[in-house]
Design an enzyme around this catalytic site. Structure first.
Site, short mmCIF file in Angstrom:
data_model
loop_
_atom_site.label_atom_id
_atom_site.label_comp_id
_atom_site.label_asym_id
_atom_site.label_seq_id
_atom_site.Cartn_x
_atom_site.Cartn_y
_atom_site.Cartn_z
CB ALA A 32 10.40 -14.72 -17.86
CB THR A 36 16.76 -15.90 -15.51
OG1 THR A 36 16.77 -15.29 -14.23
CG2 THR A 36 15.82 -15.15 -16.45
CG HIS A 131 0.80 -15.35 -19.84
ND1 HIS A 131 1.86 -14.48 -19.78
CD2 HIS A 131 -0.31 -14.57 -19.68
CE1 HIS A 131 1.42 -13.24 -19.59
NE2 HIS A 131 0.11 -13.27 -19.50
CB CYS A 164 -5.13 -30.94 -34.85
SG CYS A 164 -6.39 -31.69 -33.79
CB CYS A 167 -9.92 -31.21 -36.69
SG CYS A 167 -8.92 -29.79 -36.18
P1 NAD Z 1 10.07 -10.33 -18.99
O1 NAD Z 1 11.13 -11.00 -19.82
O2 NAD Z 1 9.32 -9.22 -19.63
O3 NAD Z 1 10.72 -9.75 -17.65
C1 NAD Z 1 11.54 -10.51 -16.82
C2 NAD Z 1 12.12 -9.58 -15.78
O4 NAD Z 1 12.84 -10.34 -14.83
C3 NAD Z 1 13.11 -8.56 -16.37
O5 NAD Z 1 12.68 -7.26 -16.02
C4 NAD Z 1 14.46 -8.92 -15.73
O6 NAD Z 1 15.21 -7.77 -15.42
C5 NAD Z 1 14.05 -9.66 -14.48
N1 NAD Z 1 14.97 -10.72 -14.08
C6 NAD Z 1 15.47 -11.71 -14.85
N2 NAD Z 1 16.19 -12.57 -14.12
C7 NAD Z 1 16.17 -12.10 -12.85
C8 NAD Z 1 16.74 -12.57 -11.62
N3 NAD Z 1 17.44 -13.69 -11.58
N4 NAD Z 1 16.53 -11.84 -10.50
C9 NAD Z 1 15.79 -10.68 -10.55
N5 NAD Z 1 15.21 -10.22 -11.67
C10 NAD Z 1 15.40 -10.92 -12.81
O7 NAD Z 1 9.11 -11.46 -18.46
P2 NAD Z 1 7.59 -11.37 -17.98
O8 NAD Z 1 7.33 -10.09 -17.29
O9 NAD Z 1 7.30 -12.65 -17.31
O10 NAD Z 1 6.72 -11.30 -19.34
C11 NAD Z 1 7.09 -11.95 -20.50
C12 NAD Z 1 6.22 -13.08 -21.02
O11 NAD Z 1 7.16 -14.07 -21.31
C13 NAD Z 1 5.26 -13.74 -20.10
O12 NAD Z 1 4.06 -13.76 -20.79
C14 NAD Z 1 5.71 -15.20 -19.98
O13 NAD Z 1 4.64 -16.05 -20.27
C15 NAD Z 1 6.72 -15.39 -21.06
N6 NAD Z 1 7.95 -16.15 -20.74
C16 NAD Z 1 7.91 -17.19 -19.85
C17 NAD Z 1 9.09 -17.87 -19.56
C18 NAD Z 1 9.00 -19.01 -18.59
O14 NAD Z 1 7.96 -19.66 -18.45
N7 NAD Z 1 10.08 -19.29 -17.84
C19 NAD Z 1 10.30 -17.51 -20.12
C20 NAD Z 1 10.31 -16.44 -21.04
C21 NAD Z 1 9.12 -15.76 -21.32
#
Ligand code: NAD
Length: 256
Positions: A32, A36, A131, A164, A167
């Site tokens: 994720a 961000t 995922h 759905c 169903c």
């Molecule tokens: P997580 O939230 O556990 O970890 C994200 C990590 O990224 C954090 O440790 C954070 O410190 C780091 N981070 C955030 N922004 C950053 C940046 N700009 N530069 C450097 N580091 C940065 O996310 P994860 O490990 O992907 O696991 C969480 C679950 O959340 C996954 O299963 C995912 O499917 C889901 N998720 C997905 C999204 C998306 O699709 N964008 C968003 C939120 C959560």
């Protein structure tokens, strides 16, 4: 947005650059944090959805989702207003496109469900969505998959928890919630790519969700070099050859 550490040690950046440029097969494992800077919050980073509101974790738990109609209605509102619909790929996504065009990047194994790697220009054939995807719905009874837009239009028109259309079963985004197994074929494809790589680039993941996180140890155990790029500590920092803590929108372009 996460508050970033100051610039990484230049010698660590150079080591990471030489590992990337010397690699024959690179696999990126993204989370994720890669999105961000596109305006989609992560879960566990300093500004993460769960860091701010621990109760929001229930939205991602399949048992709560099935048992609680009120929570499902909240989930549909969250999907309707998801920042992903407005988000654009950022420099981190684009850096991985560049790395694939220049040769060594063979696959992006992503935990993200936002489709931004593909929208940045990564070949969809090389993006393995561990995922699932926010762009589809799935019926938890008959497994029918349809486009998310159709369900969101129904929500916007007043169906708070649209069933759905085939169903009458409970619908959800086609993403993996806690308590749900990953698609075995997708996971085995990811493992095969990781097994064949000589460099794993883990970016923007807290590496706390398994089995995705375990791919890092799997790669290291197979002799691949490991570069971890993440703003905060991960449980796999110790197995990494290099750890970079800067913002991914700067760190990933600097590596390609
Ligand atoms: P997580 O939230 O556990 O970890 C994200 C990590 O990224 C954090 O440790 C954070 O410190 C780091 N981070 C955030 N922004 C950053 C940046 N700009 N530069 C450097 N580091 C940065 O996310 P994860 O490990 O992907 O696991 C969480 C679950 O959340 C996954 O299963 C995912 O499917 C889901 N998720 C997905 C999204 C998306 O699709 N964008 C968003 C939120 C959560």
């Amino acid at each position: 947005m996460v508050s970033m550490n100051p610039a990484d040690d230049p010698s660590q950046v150079r080591t990471a650059q030489s590992l990337v440029s010397g690699a024959r097969r690179v696999v990126a494992l993204t989370g994720a944090g890669v999105s961000t800077e596109s305006g989609i919050p992560d879960f566990r980073g300093p500004d993460g959805v769960w860091t701010r509101d621990p109760d929001a974790q229930r939205l991602s738990n399949i048992h709560d989702y099935l048992a609680d109609p009120k929570l499902r209605r909240r989930s549909w509102q969250a999907r309707l207003n998801h920042p992903g619909w407005q988000a654009q790929p950022n420099a981190a996504h684009r850096a991985l496109v560049t790395l694939a065009r220049s040769g060594p990047l063979r696959a992006i194994v992503t935990q993200n469900v936002d489709g931004l790697h593909q929208r940045a220009g990564s070949d969809p054939e090389t993006v393995i969505e561990l995922h699932g995807t926010l762009y589809e719905t799935e019926c938890l009874t008959c497994n029918e998959h349809r486009g998310m837009r159709e369900a969101l239009d129904r929500v916007a028109a007043g169906e708070a928890d649209p069933p759905c259309l085939v169903c009458g079963g409970i619908l959800k985004s086609a993403t993996i919630s806690f308590g749900q197994a990953l698609d075995a074929a997708v996971l085995s494809r990811a493992r095969a790519e990781v097994e064949a790589c000589d460099l794993l680039l883990a970016a923007g993941s807290s590496l706390s969700v398994h089995p995705a996180a375990g791919l890092v140890g799997f790669a290291a155990g197979n002799g691949a070099r490991v570069v971890v790029c993440n703003a905060t500590e991960t449980p796999y920092d110790d197995v990494a050859d290099v750890v970079l803590r800067g913002s991914l929108g700067e760190v990933l372009p600097s590596l390609v």
